[in-house]
Design a protein around this motif. Sequence first.
Motif, PDB file in Angstrom:
ATOM      1  N   ALA A 134       0.831  -1.202   0.000  1.00  0.00           N
ATOM      2  CA  ALA A 134       0.000   0.000   0.000  1.00  0.00           C
ATOM      3  C   ALA A 134       0.870   1.259   0.000  1.00  0.00           C
ATOM      4  CB  ALA A 134      -0.927   0.000   1.205  1.00  0.00           C
ATOM      5  N   TRP A 135       1.981   1.240   0.724  1.00  0.00           N
ATOM      6  CA  TRP A 135       2.868   2.396   0.764  1.00  0.00           C
ATOM      7  C   TRP A 135       3.550   2.622  -0.584  1.00  0.00           C
ATOM      8  CZ3 TRP A 135       8.164   3.199   0.236  1.00  0.00           C
ATOM      9  CH2 TRP A 135       8.623   4.441   0.678  1.00  0.00           C
ATOM     10  N   LEU A 136       3.880   1.551  -1.288  1.00  0.00           N
ATOM     11  CA  LEU A 136       4.462   1.694  -2.618  1.00  0.00           C
ATOM     12  C   LEU A 136       3.455   2.266  -3.611  1.00  0.00           C
ATOM     13  CD1 LEU A 136       6.491  -1.636  -2.900  1.00  0.00           C
ATOM     14  CD2 LEU A 136       7.401   0.681  -2.575  1.00  0.00           C
ATOM     15  N   LEU A 137       2.190   1.870  -3.472  1.00  0.00           N
ATOM     16  CA  LEU A 137       1.171   2.381  -4.386  1.00  0.00           C
ATOM     17  C   LEU A 137       0.795   3.822  -4.077  1.00  0.00           C
ATOM     18  CD1 LEU A 137      -1.163  -0.761  -4.506  1.00  0.00           C
ATOM     19  CD2 LEU A 137       0.401   0.023  -6.289  1.00  0.00           C
ATOM     20  N   ARG A 138       0.692   4.149  -2.847  1.00  0.00           N
ATOM     21  CA  ARG A 138       0.323   5.493  -2.418  1.00  0.00           C
ATOM     22  C   ARG A 138       0.851   5.680  -1.006  1.00  0.00           C
ATOM     23  NH1 ARG A 138      -4.346   8.866  -3.982  1.00  0.00           N
ATOM     24  NH2 ARG A 138      -4.560  10.531  -2.442  1.00  0.00           N
ATOM     25  N   PRO A 139       1.918   6.457  -0.831  1.00  0.00           N
ATOM     26  CA  PRO A 139       2.547   6.572   0.490  1.00  0.00           C
ATOM     27  C   PRO A 139       1.540   6.881   1.590  1.00  0.00           C
ATOM     28  CG  PRO A 139       3.876   7.673  -1.147  1.00  0.00           C
ATOM     29  CD  PRO A 139       2.619   7.260  -1.844  1.00  0.00           C
ATOM     30  N   LEU A 140       1.556   6.030   2.616  1.00  0.00           N
ATOM     31  CA  LEU A 140       0.648   6.165   3.746  1.00  0.00           C
ATOM     32  C   LEU A 140       1.457   6.389   5.014  1.00  0.00           C
ATOM     33  CD1 LEU A 140      -1.756   3.172   2.989  1.00  0.00           C
ATOM     34  CD2 LEU A 140      -2.132   5.576   2.435  1.00  0.00           C
ATOM     35  N   SER A 141       0.814   6.963   5.974  1.00  0.00           N
ATOM     36  CA  SER A 141       1.445   7.191   7.266  1.00  0.00           C
ATOM     37  C   SER A 141       1.389   5.917   8.096  1.00  0.00           C
ATOM     38  CB  SER A 141       0.739   8.331   8.009  1.00  0.00           C
ATOM     39  OG  SER A 141       1.175   8.394   9.350  1.00  0.00           O
ATOM     40  N   LEU A 142       2.535   5.516   8.625  1.00  0.00           N
ATOM     41  CA  LEU A 142       2.561   4.322   9.467  1.00  0.00           C
ATOM     42  C   LEU A 142       1.693   4.515  10.706  1.00  0.00           C
ATOM     43  CD1 LEU A 142       3.669   1.521  10.115  1.00  0.00           C
ATOM     44  CD2 LEU A 142       5.654   2.641  11.175  1.00  0.00           C
ATOM     45  N   GLN A 143       1.702   5.721  11.244  1.00  0.00           N
ATOM     46  CA  GLN A 143       0.887   5.994  12.417  1.00  0.00           C
ATOM     47  C   GLN A 143      -0.602   5.838  12.110  1.00  0.00           C
ATOM     48  OE1 GLN A 143       1.574   9.837  14.170  1.00  0.00           O
ATOM     49  NE2 GLN A 143       0.021   9.566  15.757  1.00  0.00           N
ATOM     50  N   ALA A 144      -1.025   6.370  10.952  1.00  0.00           N
ATOM     51  CA  ALA A 144      -2.427   6.225  10.572  1.00  0.00           C
ATOM     52  C   ALA A 144      -2.778   4.767  10.313  1.00  0.00           C
ATOM     53  CB  ALA A 144      -2.715   7.062   9.325  1.00  0.00           C
ATOM     54  N   PHE A 145      -1.851   4.028   9.737  1.00  0.00           N
ATOM     55  CA  PHE A 145      -2.076   2.614   9.484  1.00  0.00           C
ATOM     56  C   PHE A 145      -2.261   1.844  10.787  1.00  0.00           C
ATOM     57  CE2 PHE A 145      -0.310  -1.673   8.925  1.00  0.00           C
ATOM     58  CZ  PHE A 145      -1.109  -2.147   7.902  1.00  0.00           C
ATOM     59  N   LEU A 146      -1.399   2.114  11.766  1.00  0.00           N
ATOM     60  CA  LEU A 146      -1.501   1.426  13.045  1.00  0.00           C
ATOM     61  C   LEU A 146      -2.759   1.828  13.800  1.00  0.00           C
ATOM     62  CD1 LEU A 146       2.230   1.596  14.224  1.00  0.00           C
ATOM     63  CD2 LEU A 146       1.016  -0.334  13.208  1.00  0.00           C
ATOM     64  N   GLU A 147      -3.145   3.097  13.692  1.00  0.00           N
ATOM     65  CA  GLU A 147      -4.381   3.533  14.351  1.00  0.00           C
ATOM     66  C   GLU A 147      -5.593   2.845  13.747  1.00  0.00           C
ATOM     67  OE1 GLU A 147      -4.434   7.734  13.995  1.00  0.00           O
ATOM     68  OE2 GLU A 147      -2.923   8.074  15.570  1.00  0.00           O
ATOM     69  N   ALA A 148      -5.610   2.731  12.428  1.00  0.00           N
ATOM     70  CA  ALA A 148      -6.720   2.037  11.774  1.00  0.00           C
ATOM     71  C   ALA A 148      -6.738   0.555  12.143  1.00  0.00           C
ATOM     72  CB  ALA A 148      -6.624   2.203  10.264  1.00  0.00           C
ATOM     73  N   LEU A 149      -5.558  -0.037  12.294  1.00  0.00           N
ATOM     74  CA  LEU A 149      -5.493  -1.429  12.728  1.00  0.00           C
ATOM     75  C   LEU A 149      -6.076  -1.596  14.124  1.00  0.00           C
ATOM     76  CD1 LEU A 149      -2.026  -2.840  11.608  1.00  0.00           C
ATOM     77  CD2 LEU A 149      -4.276  -3.421  10.726  1.00  0.00           C
ATOM     78  N   GLY A 150      -5.738  -0.657  15.006  1.00  0.00           N
ATOM     79  CA  GLY A 150      -6.276  -0.718  16.360  1.00  0.00           C
ATOM     80  C   GLY A 150      -7.791  -0.624  16.382  1.00  0.00           C
ATOM     81  N   GLU A 151      -8.346   0.171  15.465  1.00  0.00           N
ATOM     82  CA  GLU A 151      -9.799   0.273  15.394  1.00  0.00           C
ATOM     83  C   GLU A 151     -10.429  -0.973  14.782  1.00  0.00           C
ATOM     84  OE1 GLU A 151     -10.561   3.757  13.155  1.00  0.00           O
ATOM     85  OE2 GLU A 151      -9.726   5.128  14.652  1.00  0.00           O
ATOM     86  N   ALA A 152      -9.735  -1.595  13.829  1.00  0.00           N
ATOM     87  CA  ALA A 152     -10.297  -2.749  13.122  1.00  0.00           C
ATOM     88  C   ALA A 152     -10.180  -4.041  13.918  1.00  0.00           C
ATOM     89  CB  ALA A 152      -9.611  -2.914  11.768  1.00  0.00           C
ATOM     90  N   ILE A 153      -9.118  -4.166  14.713  1.00  0.00           N
ATOM     91  CA  ILE A 153      -8.890  -5.396  15.465  1.00  0.00           C
ATOM     92  C   ILE A 153      -9.539  -5.258  16.831  1.00  0.00           C
ATOM     93  CG2 ILE A 153      -7.161  -6.972  16.392  1.00  0.00           C
ATOM     94  CD1 ILE A 153      -5.246  -5.979  14.257  1.00  0.00           C
ATOM     95  N   GLY A 154     -10.645  -5.925  17.000  1.00  0.00           N
ATOM     96  CA  GLY A 154     -11.358  -5.902  18.266  1.00  0.00           C
ATOM     97  C   GLY A 154     -11.367  -7.257  18.933  1.00  0.00           C
ATOM     98  N   GLY A 155     -12.193  -7.377  19.944  1.00  0.00           N
ATOM     99  CA  GLY A 155     -12.279  -8.633  20.674  1.00  0.00           C
ATOM    100  C   GLY A 155     -12.775  -9.786  19.821  1.00  0.00           C
ATOM    101  N   ALA A 156     -13.709  -9.491  18.895  1.00  0.00           N
ATOM    102  CA  ALA A 156     -14.246 -10.558  18.047  1.00  0.00           C
ATOM    103  C   ALA A 156     -13.166 -11.132  17.146  1.00  0.00           C
ATOM    104  CB  ALA A 156     -15.407 -10.028  17.214  1.00  0.00           C
ATOM    105  N   GLU A 157     -12.326 -10.271  16.566  1.00  0.00           N
ATOM    106  CA  GLU A 157     -11.254 -10.750  15.689  1.00  0.00           C
ATOM    107  C   GLU A 157     -10.251 -11.609  16.454  1.00  0.00           C
ATOM    108  OE1 GLU A 157     -12.510  -7.735  15.478  1.00  0.00           O
ATOM    109  OE2 GLU A 157     -13.379  -7.958  13.476  1.00  0.00           O
ATOM    110  N   LEU A 158      -9.860 -11.143  17.644  1.00  0.00           N
ATOM    111  CA  LEU A 158      -8.914 -11.922  18.442  1.00  0.00           C
ATOM    112  C   LEU A 158      -9.530 -13.246  18.895  1.00  0.00           C
ATOM    113  CD1 LEU A 158      -7.374  -9.067  20.623  1.00  0.00           C
ATOM    114  CD2 LEU A 158      -6.455 -10.089  18.546  1.00  0.00           C
TER     115      LEU A 158
END
Length: 272
Positions: free
Chosen positions: A188-212
């Motif tokens: 994704a970063w090669l296709l369109r540079p993304l912020s690692l911080q934004a990526f990790l924040e979105a991961l934190g929102e997407a990964i919840g108790g149900a996923e774990l």
Amino acid sequence: MSAASPRPPLARRSAAAVGRGLRSALGQTGAVGWLAWLALRHGLTLRRERLGVVLDQTKLQVRFTAWDALPLALLAALLLGGTAILQVYGQLSALGAERTLSRILAQLVIRELGPLMVGILVLARSGTAIAAEMASVRLSAEAAALSALGVNPVQYFLLPRLLGGVVSVFTLVVLVDASALLGGFAVAWLLRPLSLQAFLEALGEAIGGAELAVTALKALAFGTAIPLLCVAFGFRVRQSSTEIPQAVTRAAVVSLMALLLSSAFLSLVLYA
């Protein structure tokens, strides 16, 4: 010369075939259940002086199942994450939703693709090896010889493979999920540079108790089912070494079906 007896009607032959298949399936299910009960009973009654032997065999199983498979698993996970991003990037970029890439990647990998890929990899490498090994043990009467020497075959053969399977699958699922997420972010970063911080924040929102929860349950189910089924089919050989390839094939096919069905069932229960 007596006349040949007429063949039974098609409906009767079909019903007989279905009956034989059902009887075989019930017999296999009973054998797997009996092995699970034996493992539980002998695991709970394990004596301290035999604990070292079980741990040594478990370490060997974990080394073969997890450690030796780690390079292949990580490489496959990196490719899996990158491929998943490539598949959805075009549609998301057209909608201006690049920030949702990490959420979609996390849900795809953690919920479904990561555990299933690990299960298939462990089945292909270790499950088939377990089935072939147990078939050889059965034909050589090694279990009976160990019993005569005072060694519990369940604690020596079955219990370490169950423990090693659960530990290995759970460990590989965690590492494969992390590697796939990293590979997806790199693409994704090669296709369109993304912020690692934004990526990790979105991961934190997407990964919840149900996923774990679904990841942990699938790892436990896969790590238990694969060695149980492969040991059960390995011990079904009776006469000669020519039965070993058949036992390995049946173990692989039935284990794969069990992985797919249990994965679909757990996803349906937790996300329906």
